[in-house]
Design an enzyme around this catalytic site. Structure first.
Site, PDB file in Angstrom:
ATOM      1  N   ALA A   1       0.836  -1.193   0.000  1.00  0.00           N
ATOM      2  CA  ALA A   1       0.000   0.000   0.000  1.00  0.00           C
ATOM      3  C   ALA A   1       0.876   1.251   0.000  1.00  0.00           C
ATOM      4  CB  ALA A   1      -0.921  -0.001   1.215  1.00  0.00           C
TER       5      ALA A   1
ATOM      6  N   GLY B   1       0.435  -5.073   0.882  1.00  0.00           N
ATOM      7  CA  GLY B   1      -0.656  -5.203  -0.073  1.00  0.00           C
ATOM      8  C   GLY B   1      -0.269  -5.913  -1.349  1.00  0.00           C
TER       9      GLY B   1
ATOM     10  N   GLU C   1      -0.647  -9.438  -0.489  1.00  0.00           N
ATOM     11  CA  GLU C   1      -2.082  -9.707  -0.361  1.00  0.00           C
ATOM     12  C   GLU C   1      -2.757  -9.803  -1.732  1.00  0.00           C
ATOM     13  OE1 GLU C   1      -3.546  -7.725   3.733  1.00  0.00           O
ATOM     14  OE2 GLU C   1      -2.375  -6.372   2.471  1.00  0.00           O
TER      15      GLU C   1
ATOM     16  N   GLU D   1       3.861  -5.340   8.091  1.00  0.00           N
ATOM     17  CA  GLU D   1       3.082  -4.262   8.704  1.00  0.00           C
ATOM     18  C   GLU D   1       3.317  -4.100  10.204  1.00  0.00           C
ATOM     19  OE1 GLU D   1       0.668  -5.351   5.007  1.00  0.00           O
ATOM     20  OE2 GLU D   1       1.930  -6.363   6.480  1.00  0.00           O
TER      21      GLU D   1
END
Length: 263
Positions: A64, A109, A112, A132
């Protein structure tokens, strides 16, 4: 400059995250664009598979976009995470196979996104992780739920709680990909070969299998078996299986028509 390049060759669409200066970080534009492009491909009967990759040689996606997330209040952060989860869920349950061609680093992300794709193909230069917790954050695009379903709870907990990265060989040994890692120069050709193999199968059968997999992922087995029975019955009685069985008996390649609807 577009943050997501969309290229179609024959019945395969390739989506390339195009933010190399930011290691292909996933901002809101990229996330929504990926979901929309996969949806468009699934709605196009002439497209049989999708490949997702990152531009450049270093990163599939570093995760992200932290510059976009920094300073968000809880309400805006909740909206942003929800949109990201919805986008990745749409990719995961799309009526088309999505192949992740992982060309480099895939963190947060980016990892993910790989977990939401149907089949990952990894370069030997690929590495993955959910770092994270070291930033005081947690995975927010489905990582806490999808990773344990693939590698088991203990391994997933270790990766998330320590932020440990894994290389392509470790990812293969953990079952994150069914395809042995390949040299970087062979990555796209290998991913394309997987996509072409799927594209050559019965398109309605492929859609039915993807739907059955999605229903069975989290639902009771009896419910999922009922769905499988219904889909299998439709397949047996359909024109697609008539052609497939005839081709098999006649020892020739099957010629499957583009579907007009979905099973």
């Amino acid at each position: 400059m577009s943050t997501l390049n969309i290229d179609r060759v024959g019945d395969i669409t390739t989506l390339t995250i195009n933010r190399p200066e930011a290691f292909n970080a996933l901002n809101s534009e990229v996330v929504s664009g990926l979901a929309a492009a996969v949806r468009d491909a699934a709605d196009d009967p002439g497209v049989r598979a999708v490949i997702v990759t990152g531009s450049g040689e270093k990163a599939f996606s570093a995760g992200a976009d932290l510059k976009e997330l920094a300073g968000m209040g809880p309400d805006l952060a909740h909206q942003t995470m929800s949109r990201g989860q919805q986008a990745f869920r749409a990719i995961e349950r799309a009526a088309i196979s999505v192949i992740a061609a992982v060309n480099g680093v895939a963190l947060g992300g980016g990892f993910e996104l790989i977990l939401a794709c149907t089949i990952p193909v990894l370069s030997t230069k690929a590495s993955m992780g959910l770092p994270e917790s070291g930033l005081g954050l947690i995975p927010g695009y489905g990582g806490t739920q999808r990773l344990p379903r693939v590698v088991g709870e203990k391994v997933a907990a270790h990766l998330m709680l320590t932020g440990t990265r894994i290389d392509a060989d470790r990812a293969y040994s953990l079952g994150l990909t069914p395809v042995p890692p390949v040299e970087p120069a062979e990555l796209l050709s290998t991913a394309t070969a997987v996509a072409e193999k799927i594209a050559g199968q019965g398109p309605l059968a492929v859609r039915a299998i993807l739907h059955a997999l999605d229903v069975g992922r989290d639902g009771p087995i009896d419910t999922a078996l009922g769905v499988e029975t219904g889909l299998a019955a439709l397949a047996i009685s359909g024109e697609e299986s008539t052609e497939g069985i005839a081709a098999f008996l006649e020892r020739r390649p099957a010629k499957f028509a583009n579907p007009e609807g979905r099973m």
